[in-house]
Design an enzyme around this catalytic site. Structure first.
Site, PDB file in Angstrom:
ATOM      1  N   GLU A  35       0.824  -1.209   0.000  1.00 46.32           N
ATOM      2  CA  GLU A  35       0.000   0.000   0.000  1.00 46.32           C
ATOM      3  C   GLU A  35       0.860   1.262   0.000  1.00 46.32           C
ATOM      4  O   GLU A  35       0.514   2.250  -0.644  1.00 46.32           O
ATOM      5  CB  GLU A  35      -0.957  -0.002   1.194  1.00 46.32           C
ATOM      6  CG  GLU A  35      -2.084  -1.025   1.082  1.00 46.32           C
ATOM      7  CD  GLU A  35      -2.925  -0.823  -0.164  1.00 46.32           C
ATOM      8  OE1 GLU A  35      -3.045   0.335  -0.638  1.00 46.32           O
ATOM      9  OE2 GLU A  35      -3.473  -1.810  -0.675  1.00 46.32           O
ATOM     10  N   TYR A 118      -6.887   6.446   3.895  1.00 45.65           N
ATOM     11  CA  TYR A 118      -6.944   5.403   2.872  1.00 45.65           C
ATOM     12  C   TYR A 118      -6.080   4.206   3.259  1.00 45.65           C
ATOM     13  O   TYR A 118      -6.530   3.053   3.195  1.00 45.65           O
ATOM     14  CB  TYR A 118      -6.491   5.922   1.501  1.00 45.65           C
ATOM     15  CG  TYR A 118      -6.181   4.764   0.594  1.00 45.65           C
ATOM     16  CD1 TYR A 118      -7.211   4.024   0.026  1.00 45.65           C
ATOM     17  CD2 TYR A 118      -4.870   4.326   0.409  1.00 45.65           C
ATOM     18  CE1 TYR A 118      -6.940   2.894  -0.732  1.00 45.65           C
ATOM     19  CE2 TYR A 118      -4.597   3.204  -0.342  1.00 45.65           C
ATOM     20  CZ  TYR A 118      -5.633   2.492  -0.912  1.00 45.65           C
ATOM     21  OH  TYR A 118      -5.368   1.361  -1.637  1.00 45.65           O
ATOM     22  N   ASP A 136      -9.579   4.668  -2.934  1.00 49.88           N
ATOM     23  CA  ASP A 136      -8.437   5.135  -3.720  1.00 49.88           C
ATOM     24  C   ASP A 136      -8.968   5.778  -5.005  1.00 49.88           C
ATOM     25  O   ASP A 136     -10.188   5.859  -5.234  1.00 49.88           O
ATOM     26  CB  ASP A 136      -7.448   3.996  -3.999  1.00 49.88           C
ATOM     27  CG  ASP A 136      -7.838   3.126  -5.178  1.00 49.88           C
ATOM     28  OD1 ASP A 136      -9.050   3.043  -5.495  1.00 49.88           O
ATOM     29  OD2 ASP A 136      -6.951   2.520  -5.788  1.00 49.88           O
TER      30      ASP A 136
END
Length: 287
Positions: A35, A118, A136
Site C-alpha cells: 500500500e 486510505y 483510492d
C-alpha cells in the site's frame, strides 16, 4: 445487497490479477508495504521493488533494524522517496508499540507514521478482512461513474462520497468487494479510454447509460515531470542511491548543471530527511 455487488464480485473472481500482496499467503506486513508503494505508482513498477524489499525485510522488525537510508536506497526509482522514510518510521513504531506485529484496528493503524485514512482502511480491510470503505483513485472513479453519473469524482473526497462508499460495503466479503472495485477501476473503468463494453455493470452505470457526459467539474491537473524540481530531486537521489557512502558536491553538480534549481532541490531533500550533509561538503543517505 446493492445490485452492483454480484456482477462486480463475479467479474473479479474471473479477472483478478495474481499479485503477491493479494494472495492467501500475503502477510499483513506485505499488504502494508504494497500500500505504501502503490501510492501514485503503477503495479508494473512496484512488483520488482516489492519482491526485493520483502526478501530483504520480511517483517517490520527487519526493516526497523536497518538504517533509514537503506530503505531509501531500496526504494529505487519508485518516486516520492519520502514514502520509504515513512514506512521505515512505521516499522519502528510497530516494533515499539505492537511487539512487531502490524495492528489490525483502523485506529491503531492510522496512528502510525505515514498512515492516513486510505492506507489504514486498506490494510485493515485487505490484511484483516475489516469492513471499511477503501477510497483510492480507482474506486472513487468507479463510484462517480456508476452511481453519481459523472466522468470523474471531485478533486478531494467529499462527505457525500464517503457516505455512499460506506453504504455500498457489503456485510459479507467486504475486503473482496474493496479490492474488486479497485481492480475494476484499474483494468476496465480507467481514467482514459474506459472499456465500457467489457464492464460487468455497463447496463447499470449511470454515466454510461446517460451517454457518458464529459466532466464539467474543477480542472484536473496532470503531474508534470520534465524540468521540474521533482525531476531534479530524482536525479540527485539517483547519484546517492548508486554510491557507496557519501558523494562530493561535484558529483551532484554533474547530475544537474543549473545551479539555482539544483540547490533548491538539494535543500528540499535535506529538509525532508532524504539526504544529510557530512563533513567536507559531502552528502549521503541518512544513517
Amino acid at each position: 445487497m446493492s445490485d452492483l455487488h454480484e456482477p462486480i464480485l463475479r467479474w473479479y473472481d474471473e479477472h483478478a490479477r495474481d499479485l503477491p500482496w493479494r494472495g492467501p499467503g500475503a502477510t499483513p506486513w506485505a499488504v502494508m508495504v504494497s500500500e505504501f508503494m502503490l501510492q501514485q505508482t503503477p503495479v508494473a513498477r512496484v512488483l520488482p521493488v516489492f519482491e526485493s524489499w520483502m526478501s530483504t525485510w520480511p517483517t517490520p522488525a527487519a526493516l526497523a533494524g536497518s538504517p533509514s537510508g537503506e530503505a531509501v536506497r531500496a526504494w529505487g526509482r519508485l518516486g516520492y522517496p519520502r514514502r520509504a522514510l515513512r514506512l521505515h518510521a512505521a516499522a519502528l513504531a510497530i516494533v515499539e508499540r505492537h511487539a512487531g506485529e502490524v495492528p489490525a484496528s483502523y485506529d491503531d493503524l492510522i496512528a502510525l507514521p505515514g498512515v492516513g485514512d486510505y492506507t489504514a482502511s486498506a490494510i485493515a480491510s485487505f490484511a484483516f478482512g475489516g469492513r471499511h470503505a477503501v477510497l483510492d483513485t480507482n474506486v472513487r472513479r468507479v463510484f462517480a461513474r456508476a452511481v453519481a453519473g459523472g466522468e470523474f469524482p471531485a478533486p478531494a473526497v467529499t462527505k457525500a462520497e464517503r457516505v455512499l462508499a460506506e453504504s455500498l460495503v457489503p456485510e459479507e466479503q467486504p475486503a473482496t468487494w474493496a479490492v474488486a472495485v479497485m481492480e475494476l477501476g484499474a483494468l476496465v473503468c480507467t481514467a482514459a479510454n474506459p472499456s465500457c463494453p467489457q464492464c460487468p455493470i455497463q447496463d447499470q452505470c449511470a454515466w454510461n447509460t446517460s451517454g457518458r457526459p464529459a466532466y464539467d467539474g474543477p480542472p484536473r491537473r496532470g503531474q508534470a515531470w520534465a524540468g521540474t524540481d521533482r525531476m531534479v530531486r530524482g536525479r540527485l537521489m539517483a547519484v546517492l542511491r548508486d554510491a557507496e557512502g557519501s558523494v562530493s558536491r561535484d558529483r551532484l553538480e554533474a547530475a544537474w548543471s543549473e545551479p539555482v534549481q539544483r540547490e533548491r532541490a538539494l535543500k528540499s531533500l535535506i529538509a525532508d530527511g532524504l539526504l544529510v550533509e557530512t563533513a567536507g561538503d559531502r552528502y549521503a543517505l541518512p544513517g
